[in-house]
Design a protein around this motif. Structure first.
Motif, PDB file in Angstrom:
ATOM      1  N   TYR A   1       0.839  -1.186   0.000  1.00 36.61           N
ATOM      2  CA  TYR A   1       0.000   0.000   0.000  1.00 36.61           C
ATOM      3  C   TYR A   1       0.879   1.242   0.000  1.00 36.61           C
ATOM      4  O   TYR A   1       1.823   1.349   0.764  1.00 36.61           O
ATOM      5  CB  TYR A   1      -0.922   0.005   1.219  1.00 36.61           C
ATOM      6  CG  TYR A   1      -2.001  -1.044   1.136  1.00 36.61           C
ATOM      7  CD1 TYR A   1      -3.275  -0.713   0.703  1.00 36.61           C
ATOM      8  CD2 TYR A   1      -1.730  -2.365   1.469  1.00 36.61           C
ATOM      9  CE1 TYR A   1      -4.265  -1.669   0.609  1.00 36.61           C
ATOM     10  CE2 TYR A   1      -2.717  -3.335   1.382  1.00 36.61           C
ATOM     11  CZ  TYR A   1      -3.981  -2.981   0.950  1.00 36.61           C
ATOM     12  OH  TYR A   1      -4.963  -3.939   0.851  1.00 36.61           O
TER      13      TYR A   1
ATOM     14  N   SER B   1       0.089   3.115  -7.617  1.00 34.55           N
ATOM     15  CA  SER B   1      -0.678   1.882  -7.800  1.00 34.55           C
ATOM     16  C   SER B   1      -0.172   1.216  -9.066  1.00 34.55           C
ATOM     17  O   SER B   1       0.263   1.882 -10.000  1.00 34.55           O
ATOM     18  CB  SER B   1      -2.176   2.168  -7.902  1.00 34.55           C
ATOM     19  OG  SER B   1      -2.463   3.019  -9.005  1.00 34.55           O
TER      20      SER B   1
ATOM     21  N   ILE C   1      -1.404  -0.945  -4.170  1.00 36.91           N
ATOM     22  CA  ILE C   1      -2.682  -0.243  -4.082  1.00 36.91           C
ATOM     23  C   ILE C   1      -2.445   1.147  -3.510  1.00 36.91           C
ATOM     24  O   ILE C   1      -1.739   1.300  -2.514  1.00 36.91           O
ATOM     25  CB  ILE C   1      -3.679  -1.029  -3.210  1.00 36.91           C
ATOM     26  CG1 ILE C   1      -3.965  -2.398  -3.857  1.00 36.91           C
ATOM     27  CG2 ILE C   1      -4.970  -0.241  -3.004  1.00 36.91           C
ATOM     28  CD1 ILE C   1      -4.747  -3.343  -2.963  1.00 36.91           C
TER      29      ILE C   1
ATOM     30  N   ARG D   1      -3.451   4.018  -1.384  1.00 32.75           N
ATOM     31  CA  ARG D   1      -4.347   4.252  -0.259  1.00 32.75           C
ATOM     32  C   ARG D   1      -4.004   5.569   0.405  1.00 32.75           C
ATOM     33  O   ARG D   1      -2.848   5.825   0.747  1.00 32.75           O
ATOM     34  CB  ARG D   1      -4.251   3.114   0.761  1.00 32.75           C
ATOM     35  CG  ARG D   1      -5.050   3.318   2.028  1.00 32.75           C
ATOM     36  CD  ARG D   1      -4.971   2.117   2.955  1.00 32.75           C
ATOM     37  NE  ARG D   1      -5.771   1.006   2.446  1.00 32.75           N
ATOM     38  CZ  ARG D   1      -5.885  -0.168   3.083  1.00 32.75           C
ATOM     39  NH1 ARG D   1      -5.236  -0.365   4.211  1.00 32.75           N
ATOM     40  NH2 ARG D   1      -6.633  -1.122   2.558  1.00 32.75           N
TER      41      ARG D   1
ATOM     42  N   ASP E   1      -8.852   3.231  -0.347  1.00 35.54           N
ATOM     43  CA  ASP E   1      -8.150   2.746  -1.527  1.00 35.54           C
ATOM     44  C   ASP E   1      -8.677   3.496  -2.750  1.00 35.54           C
ATOM     45  O   ASP E   1      -9.788   3.237  -3.209  1.00 35.54           O
ATOM     46  CB  ASP E   1      -8.363   1.244  -1.705  1.00 35.54           C
ATOM     47  CG  ASP E   1      -7.736   0.435  -0.584  1.00 35.54           C
ATOM     48  OD1 ASP E   1      -6.931   1.008   0.183  1.00 35.54           O
ATOM     49  OD2 ASP E   1      -8.056  -0.762  -0.470  1.00 35.54           O
TER      50      ASP E   1
ATOM     51  N   THR F   1      -6.662   1.089  -7.674  1.00 37.88           N
ATOM     52  CA  THR F   1      -6.423  -0.329  -7.416  1.00 37.88           C
ATOM     53  C   THR F   1      -6.167  -1.081  -8.719  1.00 37.88           C
ATOM     54  O   THR F   1      -6.987  -1.034  -9.641  1.00 37.88           O
ATOM     55  CB  THR F   1      -7.637  -0.955  -6.716  1.00 37.88           C
ATOM     56  OG1 THR F   1      -7.908  -0.219  -5.509  1.00 37.88           O
ATOM     57  CG2 THR F   1      -7.379  -2.410  -6.368  1.00 37.88           C
TER      58      THR F   1
END
Length: 243
Positions: A45, A50, A216, A218, A223, A226
Motif C-alpha cells: 500500500y 498503484s 494499491i 491508499r 483505496d 487499485t
C-alpha cells in the motif's frame, strides 16, 4: 512554469514510503516524505503509487502500452500519471516516461513527459495527448550510461525518442498509475477512467507479474487506485479509480 520530479516508492520491511514529487503544472517541493503504510493482504500500500513493480537487479529496460485515461470534473484540483520506468523502488534513482491526466484550473488536462531524477520532468514536444489515445512507451539502456527514452501516440502516429545519460543501479522496473505531490503536499487522486497496461516487457521479455506484487494507492484509509490481478500471461493488468 517549472515541473517537478515524479515520486519514488521505497519498500521498507513490508511498508511503503513515498519520496519526491511529480510532474504536474504547479510548483512543488522535492523529496517530501510521506508516512509509512503497512503491507497487508498480499499487496503493498502506497499513498502515491498503484500498479506493479518488479524488484531485483540487472534491469536494463521496461516497456508498456496503455490507454490514456480520461478524468472527470472535481470540485478541487486532482492529479494522476501513468508511466513506465526503471529504478525508484528501493533507491533514489529513476528514469521514466509517461502521460498526465489531471483536472486542474477547471478543466481536464493531458500531456506526455519524460524524466530522470533528480532533474525536473520535461514535457515531450510534438506529441499532443488526448484521453483515449493508445500510448506505447519505453526506457532502455543502449550502452554504458546511455539510455533511450521513447514514447509514441499510436492513435495519432506522433512519436518522440531521445538518448539520455542515466547511471542508476537497475534494481527495479515499474508500471504505475500515480498520484503526485503538488505544492509540497500529496495531491488528491484524479477521478480517472479504468484503463489497461498491456504488452509489458522487462529486459525485452514478459515480466511474469503475480498478484502479490500489486501496489494499491491508499490515502487516509481509502483505496483510491487499485490494479487488477495480472492477466494469464503475466504481462498486463487494468487500473481503476476506487475512491
Amino acid at each position: 512554469m517549472g515541473r517537478s520530479p515524479h515520486r519514488l516508492l521505497v519498500l521498507v520491511s513490508g511498508a511503503a514510503l513515498a519520496l519526491g514529487t511529480a510532474a504536474v503544472p504547479a510548483a512543488a517541493s522535492v523529496n517530501s516524505a510521506d508516512h509509512l503504510i503497512s503491507h497487508q493482504h498480499n499487496a503493498s500500500y502506497s499513498s502515491n503509487w498503484s500498479g506493479y513493480a518488479e524488484t531485483g537487479s540487472g534491469y536494463t529496460s521496461a516497456a508498456a502500452t496503455w490507454t490514456v485515461p480520461s478524468v472527470s470534473a472535481t470540485s478541487s484540483a486532482t492529479y494522476s500519471s501513468a508511466w513506465v520506468g526503471v529504478d525508484g523502488d528501493g533507491n533514489s534513482n529513476l528514469i521514466q516516461t509517461g502521460t498526465e491526466s489531471d483536472y486542474a484550473n477547471g478543466r481536464a488536462q493531458y500531456s506526455a513527459w519524460w524524466e530522470i531524477l533528480p532533474a525536473y520532468s520535461v514535457t515531450i514536444p510534438g506529441v499532443t495527448v488526448h484521453a483515449g489515445d493508445s500510448i506505447t512507451a519505453s526506457v532502455a539502456k543502449s550502452s554504458g550510461s546511455s539510455w533511450v527514452i521513447s514514447l509514441k501516440d499510436n492513435t495519432t502516429g506522433k512519436s518522440w525518442s531521445a538518448t539520455k545519460t542515466y547511471s542508476g543501479p537497475g534494481q527495479s522496473a515499474e508500471f504505475v498509475q500515480e498520484a503526485p505531490t503538488v505544492g509540497g503536499s500529496q495531491s488528491a487522486v484524479a477521478h480517472f477512467s479504468t484503463f489497461n497496461f498491456s504488452n509489458l516487457k522487462v529486459n525485452n521479455a514478459g515480466p511474469g507479474l503475480v498478484s502479490s506484487e500489486k501496489i494499491i494507492l491508499r490515502q487516509n484509509g481509502v483505496d483510491y487506485s487499485t490494479p487488477s490481478d495480472p492477466n494469464s500471461a503475466g504481462n498486463g493488468f487494468s487500473v481503476s479509480y476506487t475512491g
